[in-house]
Design a protein around this motif. Sequence first.
Motif, PDB file in Angstrom:
ATOM      1  N   HIS A 289       0.828  -1.208   0.000  1.00 12.54           N
ATOM      2  CA  HIS A 289       0.000   0.000   0.000  1.00 12.54           C
ATOM      3  C   HIS A 289       0.865   1.263   0.000  1.00 12.54           C
ATOM      4  O   HIS A 289       0.596   2.216  -0.731  1.00 12.54           O
ATOM      5  CB  HIS A 289      -0.909  -0.021   1.230  1.00 12.54           C
ATOM      6  N   VAL A 290       1.914   1.259   0.816  1.00 17.50           N
ATOM      7  CA  VAL A 290       2.760   2.442   0.963  1.00 17.50           C
ATOM      8  C   VAL A 290       3.620   2.684  -0.274  1.00 17.50           C
ATOM      9  O   VAL A 290       3.822   3.827  -0.698  1.00 17.50           O
ATOM     10  CB  VAL A 290       3.659   2.297   2.217  1.00 17.50           C
ATOM     11  N   LEU A 291       4.131   1.605  -0.888  1.00 16.33           N
ATOM     12  CA  LEU A 291       5.131   1.742  -1.946  1.00 16.33           C
ATOM     13  C   LEU A 291       4.562   1.708  -3.355  1.00 16.33           C
ATOM     14  O   LEU A 291       5.226   2.155  -4.294  1.00 16.33           O
ATOM     15  CB  LEU A 291       6.181   0.634  -1.808  1.00 16.33           C
ATOM     16  N   ASN A 292       3.360   1.191  -3.533  1.00 12.59           N
ATOM     17  CA  ASN A 292       2.835   0.971  -4.881  1.00 12.59           C
ATOM     18  C   ASN A 292       2.768   2.262  -5.702  1.00 12.59           C
ATOM     19  O   ASN A 292       3.291   2.335  -6.822  1.00 12.59           O
ATOM     20  CB  ASN A 292       1.450   0.316  -4.807  1.00 12.59           C
ATOM     21  N   GLN A 293       2.146   3.303  -5.165  1.00  8.56           N
ATOM     22  CA  GLN A 293       1.960   4.534  -5.935  1.00  8.56           C
ATOM     23  C   GLN A 293       3.270   5.263  -6.235  1.00  8.56           C
ATOM     24  O   GLN A 293       3.520   5.631  -7.395  1.00  8.56           O
ATOM     25  CB  GLN A 293       0.968   5.448  -5.224  1.00  8.56           C
TER      26      GLN A 293
END
Length: 266
Positions: free
Chosen positions: A52-56
């Motif tokens: 969730h934190v790294l995807n974008q």
Amino acid sequence: MNQIDEVPGEAGQPRRRARKVRAAQELLRRRLQLARTERLLTAGELAAAFAHVLNQPLTAIIGYSDAGILLERAGPVSQDKAQRYFDEIRKQAHRAARGIVELRGFLNREAAREAVDLNAVARELRSVLQAELSPADLVIELDLAAGLAPVTANRMHVEQVLMALIGNAVDAIREAGTPDGRIVVRSVDDGAGMVQISIGDSGPGLDAAALAGLGESMHTTKRNGLGLGLMLARSLIESHRGRLWAESAPGRGTQIHITLPLANPS
């Protein structure tokens, strides 16, 4: 007398001892199995949270890098345009690093607890998040109980959970194309030693099957990306001796409710 079975009251002792040993072995096996399951759940939560934190930011970094390569291959690139691409890549890299630092604190369930004013947290989050939204596009409203007593919690944990839930509501409204989008954050003393804070949205709502699956690990209603998922948020709230649950109906939006214990219940 050498035969045990001839001593009154002791005839069944060997069998009883054997049963106790087997029972102890079975209990140990079940405890080890439970410990293994808990480790796997923690690993699953951690993987989902990092995704969730790294995807974008990582997706953005790849996009800007690919675009820069294509522009360079097409011909000379101006220094200003190249600098803009480098600046965006740098910004996204810092965003990813900041997200990892915040996540470490977010997952630390034993972090220090203090008296937290949920109304103050809600006001601060609304100020931050509304600044990123167009009022004509989506409005975050507050309906906060006056004189609400503080709760016992880790402030950063509460902020991260509420921010994630409000962000999910924003995504649901935008993906559905709901006109005049509206999110309402409400707080109330439930009269049972707990404060309840709720996030309600004017999105499309969920059917029974989707609502039932919201608590499952890695479950998301988003078409793209994993989302935070309610399981992680719920387990964190429960570690504060609180509760998190959802209510929804198609066409009537979704409401996420959280309760946390009062710092000084009367």
